[in-house]
Design a protein around this motif. Structure first.
Motif, short mmCIF file in Angstrom:
data_model
loop_
_atom_site.label_atom_id
_atom_site.label_comp_id
_atom_site.label_asym_id
_atom_site.label_seq_id
_atom_site.Cartn_x
_atom_site.Cartn_y
_atom_site.Cartn_z
N LEU A 132 40.34 -12.11 -22.16
CA LEU A 132 39.06 -12.04 -21.45
C LEU A 132 38.64 -13.43 -20.96
O LEU A 132 38.19 -13.59 -19.83
N VAL A 133 38.75 -14.40 -21.85
CA VAL A 133 38.32 -15.77 -21.51
C VAL A 133 39.09 -16.27 -20.29
O VAL A 133 38.50 -16.78 -19.33
N MET A 134 40.40 -16.12 -20.32
CA MET A 134 41.23 -16.71 -19.27
C MET A 134 41.14 -15.93 -17.95
O MET A 134 41.33 -16.50 -16.88
N GLU A 135 40.84 -14.64 -18.01
CA GLU A 135 40.82 -13.83 -16.79
C GLU A 135 39.43 -13.71 -16.16
O GLU A 135 39.31 -13.66 -14.94
N LEU A 136 38.39 -13.64 -16.98
CA LEU A 136 37.06 -13.34 -16.44
C LEU A 136 36.22 -14.57 -16.11
O LEU A 136 35.43 -14.54 -15.18
N LEU A 137 36.37 -15.63 -16.89
CA LEU A 137 35.44 -16.75 -16.74
C LEU A 137 35.90 -17.72 -15.66
O LEU A 137 37.08 -17.98 -15.49
N PRO A 138 34.92 -18.26 -14.91
CA PRO A 138 35.25 -19.31 -13.93
C PRO A 138 35.56 -20.63 -14.64
O PRO A 138 35.27 -20.79 -15.82
N SER A 139 36.17 -21.57 -13.91
CA SER A 139 36.49 -22.85 -14.54
C SER A 139 35.19 -23.55 -14.93
O SER A 139 34.16 -23.38 -14.29
N GLY A 140 35.24 -24.32 -15.97
CA GLY A 140 34.02 -24.90 -16.55
C GLY A 140 33.60 -24.06 -17.74
O GLY A 140 33.54 -24.54 -18.86
N LEU A 141 33.35 -22.76 -17.48
CA LEU A 141 33.03 -21.85 -18.59
C LEU A 141 34.26 -21.59 -19.45
O LEU A 141 34.15 -21.37 -20.65
N ARG A 142 35.45 -21.61 -18.80
CA ARG A 142 36.68 -21.47 -19.59
C ARG A 142 36.79 -22.63 -20.58
O ARG A 142 37.16 -22.45 -21.74
N GLY A 143 36.46 -23.82 -20.11
CA GLY A 143 36.47 -25.00 -20.99
C GLY A 143 35.47 -24.85 -22.12
O GLY A 143 35.75 -25.21 -23.27
N LEU A 144 34.28 -24.27 -21.80
CA LEU A 144 33.26 -24.05 -22.83
C LEU A 144 33.79 -23.09 -23.89
O LEU A 144 33.62 -23.31 -25.10
N MET A 145 34.46 -21.99 -23.45
CA MET A 145 34.98 -21.03 -24.41
C MET A 145 36.14 -21.60 -25.23
O MET A 145 36.31 -21.25 -26.39
N MET A 146 36.93 -22.48 -24.62
CA MET A 146 37.94 -23.19 -25.41
C MET A 146 37.25 -24.00 -26.51
O MET A 146 37.69 -24.01 -27.66
N ALA A 147 36.15 -24.65 -26.13
CA ALA A 147 35.37 -25.42 -27.11
C ALA A 147 34.82 -24.50 -28.20
O ALA A 147 34.81 -24.85 -29.38
N VAL A 148 34.38 -23.30 -27.80
CA VAL A 148 33.84 -22.33 -28.77
C VAL A 148 34.91 -21.94 -29.78
O VAL A 148 34.67 -21.92 -31.00
#
Length: 660
Positions: free
Chosen positions: A363-379
Motif C-alpha cells: 500500500l505504501v509503495m503503490e498509493l502514496l506520493p513521494s514525500g509521504l512515502r518517505g514519511l511512511m518509511m520513517a513510520v
C-alpha cells in the motif's frame, strides 16, 4: 528475492505493472529529517537524565509523567511486527485478529489498577526480582530471567527485525539481511548510549510520527477502495487470477467481517478469544519486563495509571490503521497479497507459504506520493526502533540485575553499566540467527506466529504471577513446579508445531489430532488450568512461607508497613551497598589515571553515560522514600482516573459487541 520487481500484477485495482520502487529525493529528505529529529530527542534526553547510575539507566530515575509513559507503552507494543503482522492477517483472514488489540485495552488497565500497586509497594526493579522476594530462594528468579530472554528472542526481537526488513526490502529492494543489519546498528546505538529515558522520550516522538503516517495512509486507502462500503462489498471478490484449483488457496474467508467466529472450525474460535487470549495477554501487559519497566519509571501510581489509560485509548486505533488497510491491500493487489500458488508467492515475496505480510508495504509503495512515502518509511522504522529499543533495554536490565549480579554479587555499578550495554550487542547477534525460522513459519502470517508461540510459553508464567500476587498461600515449591511442568508441556506443543507445520492450502492435513484439533488458544486455556492445579496442589501440600515473603508483596498486604531492609531497597535503586562503596573507593585510586584520560575517551564515556564520579561529588542525594514507594493518591485525581477507567472499558465492550 529481487524477482518482486519483475512480477506483473493484473489485478483490477492496481496501477499496472509493479514498478521498481526507489525512493524519490523528497522521500530521502523526509527520512534524513526524521533521523536527525530522533537523534536530537535522544541527545536531549541523554543530557537531561542521569545515565551513569543503575536507577537512571534502567528506570529513567523514576521521573516520567503520564503521557510519555503511555506513548512508550503503545510504541513498545505496536512495533513494525504489528504493522506488517496485523495488516497481513487482515488481508489473509479479515478483522478477527483485532481481538488481540481490544483485549489488550482491558489488560493494560489491569496492570495499573491491580498489579502495579504490588510492584511499587515491593520496591522491585525487575519481574524476576519480584518473584525472588515473593517466594524466596533464587531458582525461580534465575529460571524466569533466562526464560524471558528466550521469549524476547523468539517472539519479539527477531519478529520485529524481520518485519522491518520486509518493509525495507519492498521499498528499497535491499537484501533482507543487509536491511536487518542497518536497522540494528541504528537502534543499538541509542539504546546502548541513552538507557530507558532516551528510549521513552524517543518512543513518545515516534508514537506521534506513527499515528500521523498511519492515519494518512488509512485515508488514502479508504479513498482508493470507495470507503467502508467499497471494502465490505469488494473484499469477498479479492481472489488471485492464478490459484491451485479445487482448494481454498487464495479464497477470502466468508466470516472475514466477524470478530467472534465458529468455536470448532474457524481460525480464531470465540471461546479462545475470550479466555485463551487473556492469559498470554496478562503475561504481556502485567508481568513482562518491557511493559512493566515503563510503568515503574512513572513518578507515582497516578502517573502510571494515566499512562495505562492513554495507552488503552490508543489501542483502539490499530483496527483502523492496520487491519482495515491490510484488507484494502488485498482488494487492490489480489494477485500479490493474496497469491494462491506457491510458485507465484515465491516469485512475489520469496515466501512460498504466502505473501499476506507484504500487504502494508505494498500500500505504501503503490498509493502514496513521494514525500509521504518517505514519511511512511520513517513510520515503519519508528515502529521497529521503538519496540526494539524497549526490548533491548529491558533484556539488558534482566540480564544485568538478575543474572550478572547473581554471578558477581559484589560487582561495581560501573561493571553493571558495561555488562548491560555489551549484552545488548550480544542479543542482536543471536536474534539475527533466528530470523529464517520466523520467515518460514505459520503460512506467512507473522502475527499468528507471534500469538501461537505466546500461547505455549507465556501462560505458566502468567499463572505463577497471578497466584503470587493474589493468593497468599502460594509458596516457592508450588510456583516452581507449576512453572517447570507448565513450561515443559508448552515446549512439547511448540516443538510439535515446528515438526508438523500447518499444511499449505492445497495439501491434506496429516498432522496428529492433538495439534490439528486443539487450537493454540484452547491449548492456552488447558495449559493455564494445568499450571494453576499444580501450583495449588503443591503449595497446599508443602510448608507455608514466612510473613517476610508476603508483606508488601501481595494485593492484600500492599499497605503493610515497610521493613527496614525493604525501605533501603525502595530508596536505593542505584547507589547503596557494595556497588556504591566500591565505586566511591575507586574514585580515589583512579583519580591520577583519570587526569591522563584523553578527551576522546571522555567523550565516548559521556555518550555511553558511563562517566565516573570525581572525588568529592559523593553519592547523589536519595529521594524521600514516599516518592518512590508510596501508594498514596490525591483523591480528586484518583476519581478522575476511575471515571476514565469506566469510560475506556465501556468503549472496549462496545467495540467488541458492535463487530462481534
Amino acid at each position: 528475492m529481487d524477482t518482486t520487481q519483475a512480477y506483473n500484477t493484473s489485478s483490477p485495482g492496481s496501477p499496472g505493472p509493479t514498478r521498481s520502487h526507489s525512493l524519490a529525493v523528497t522521500d530521502i529528505v523526509v527520512l534524513v529529517l526524521y533521523f536527525l529529529f530522533v537523534l536530537a530527542v535522544g541527545l536531549w534526553s541523554m543530557w537531561k537524565t542521569k545515565r551513569s547510575t543503575v536507577n537512571g539507566y534502567f528506570l529513567a530515575g523514576k521521573s516520567m509523567v503520564w503521557w510519555p509513559v503511555g506513548a512508550s507503552l503503545f510504541a513498545s507494543n505496536v512495533g513494525s511486527g504489528h504493522f506488517i503482522g496485523l495488516a497481513g492477517s487482515g488481508a489473509a483472514s479479515g478483522i478477527a485478529v483485532t481481538a488481540y488489540e481490544w483485549n489488550g485495552m482491558f489488560i493494560v488497565l489491569l496492570l495499573a489498577w491491580m498489579f502495579l500497586p504490588i510492584y511499587i509497594a515491593s520496591g522491585v526493579m525487575t519481574m524476576p526480582e519480584y518473584l525472588k522476594r515473593r517466594f524466596g530462594g533464587r531458582r525461580i528468579q534465575l529460571f524466569i530471567a533466562i526464560l524471558y530472554l528466550f521469549i524476547y528472542i523468539f517472539t519479539k526481537i527477531s519478529v520485529d527485525m524481520y518485519a522491518g526488513a520486509v518493509f525495507i526490502q519492498q521499498a528499497l529492494q535491499w537484501d533482507l539481511y543487509l536491511a536487518v543489519v542497518v536497522l540494528l546498528f541504528i537502534t543499538a546505538l541509542y539504546t546502548v548510549a541513552g538507557g530507558l529515558a532516551a528510549v521513552i522520550y524517543t518512543d513518545a516522538l515516534q508514537t506521534v510520527i506513527m499515528l500521523i503516517g498511519a492515519l494518512i495512509l488509512m485515508a488514502f486507502s479508504f479513498t482508493k477502495v470507495g470507503g467502508w462500503e467499497g471494502l465490505h462489498d469488494r473484499y469477498a471478490d479479492a481472489i488471485p487470477a492464478v490459484r491451485v484449483p479445487n482448494s481454498s488457496c487464495g479464497l477470502p474467508r466468508e466470516d472475514a467481517f466477524h470478530l467472534f467466529r465458529d468455536p470448532v472450525t474457524s481460525d480464531l474460535p470465540w471461546p479462545g478469544i475470550l479466555l485463551g487470549m487473556t492469559i498470554p495477554s496478562i503475561w504481556y501487559w502485567c508481568t513482562d519486563q518491557v511493559i512493566v519497566q515503563r510503568s515503574l519509571a512513572a513518578k507515582n501510581l497516578l502517573h502510571a495509571k494515566g499512562g495505562s489509560l492513554f495507552a488503552s485509548y490508543l489501542k483502539v486505533l490499530p483496527f483502523f490503521m492496520m487491519v482495515l488497510p491490510g484488507m484494502i491491500s488485498r482488494i487492490l493487489f489480489p494477485d500479490e497479497v493474496a497469491c494462491g500458488d506457491p510458485e507465484v508467492c515465491q516469485e512475489v515475496c520469496g515466501n512460498p507459504m504466502g505473501c499476506s505480510d507484504i500487504a502494508y508495504p505494498k500500500l505504501v509503495m503503490e498509493l502514496l506520493p513521494s514525500g509521504l512515502r518517505g514519511l511512511m518509511m520513517a513510520v515503519m522504522i519508528a515502529a521497529l526502533m521503538s519496540s526494539l529499543t524497549s526490548i533491548f533495554n529491558s533484556s539488558s536490565t534482566i540480564f544485568t540485575m538478575d543474572l550478572w549480579r547473581h554471578l558477581r554479587p559484589l560487582a561495581t555499578e560501573w561493571e553493571l553499566m558495561v555488562v548491560g550495554r555489551v549484552f545488548v550487542l550480544a542479543l542482536v547477534a543471536v536474534s539475527v540467527l533466528w530470523i529464517p525460522l520466523v520467515q518460514a513459519s505459520q503460512g506467512g502470517q507473522l502475527f499468528i506466529y507471534i500469538q501461537s508461540i505466546s500461547s505455549y510459553l507465556q501462560p505458566p508464567v502468567a499463572v505463577v504471577f497471578i497466584a503470587g500476587c493474589f493468593w497468599r498461600r502460594t509458596n516457592e515449591k508450588g510456583a516452581f513446579w507449576g512453572l517447570l511442568l507448565g513450561l515443559l508441556v508448552g515446549c512439547v506443543r511448540m516443538v510439535l508445531d515446528f515438526i508438523f507445520p500447518v499444511p499449505q492450502c492445497f495439501d491434506p492435513d496429516m498432522r496428529p489430532d492433538i495439534i490439528k484439533n486443539i487450537h493454540y488458544l484452547y491449548f492456552s486455556i488447558i495449559l493455564s488450568v494445568f499450571t494453576l492445579a499444580v501450583v495449588v496442589v503443591v503449595s497446599l501440600a508443602t510448608k507455608e512461607l514466612p510473613q517476610s515473603n508476603i508483606s508488601r508483596l501481595t494485593w492484600f498486604t500492599r499497605f503493610d508497613p515497610a521493613e527496614p531492609h525493604k525501605v533501603e531497597i525502595c530508596m536505593s535503586p542505584s547507589d547503596t551497598g557494595a556497588a556504591g562503596r566500591d565505586e566511591e573507593g575507586s574514585s580515589f585510586s583512579t583519580e591520577a589515571s583519570e587526569k591522563k584520560d584523553s578527551k576522546l575517551k571522555s567523550v565516548i564515556l559521556w555518550v555511553c553515560g558511563m562517566e565516573r564520579r570525581k572525588e568529592g561529588t559523593g553519592v547523589a542525594p536519595l529521594p524521600p522514600e514516599v516518592t518512590v514507594c508510596s501508594l498514596e493518591e490525591e483523591p480528586w485525581l484518583k476519581h478522575v482516573l476511575n471515571v476514565n477507567l469506566i469510560v475506556c472499558m465501556c468503549a472496549a465492550v462496545f467495540l467488541f459487541g458492535y463487530f462481534a
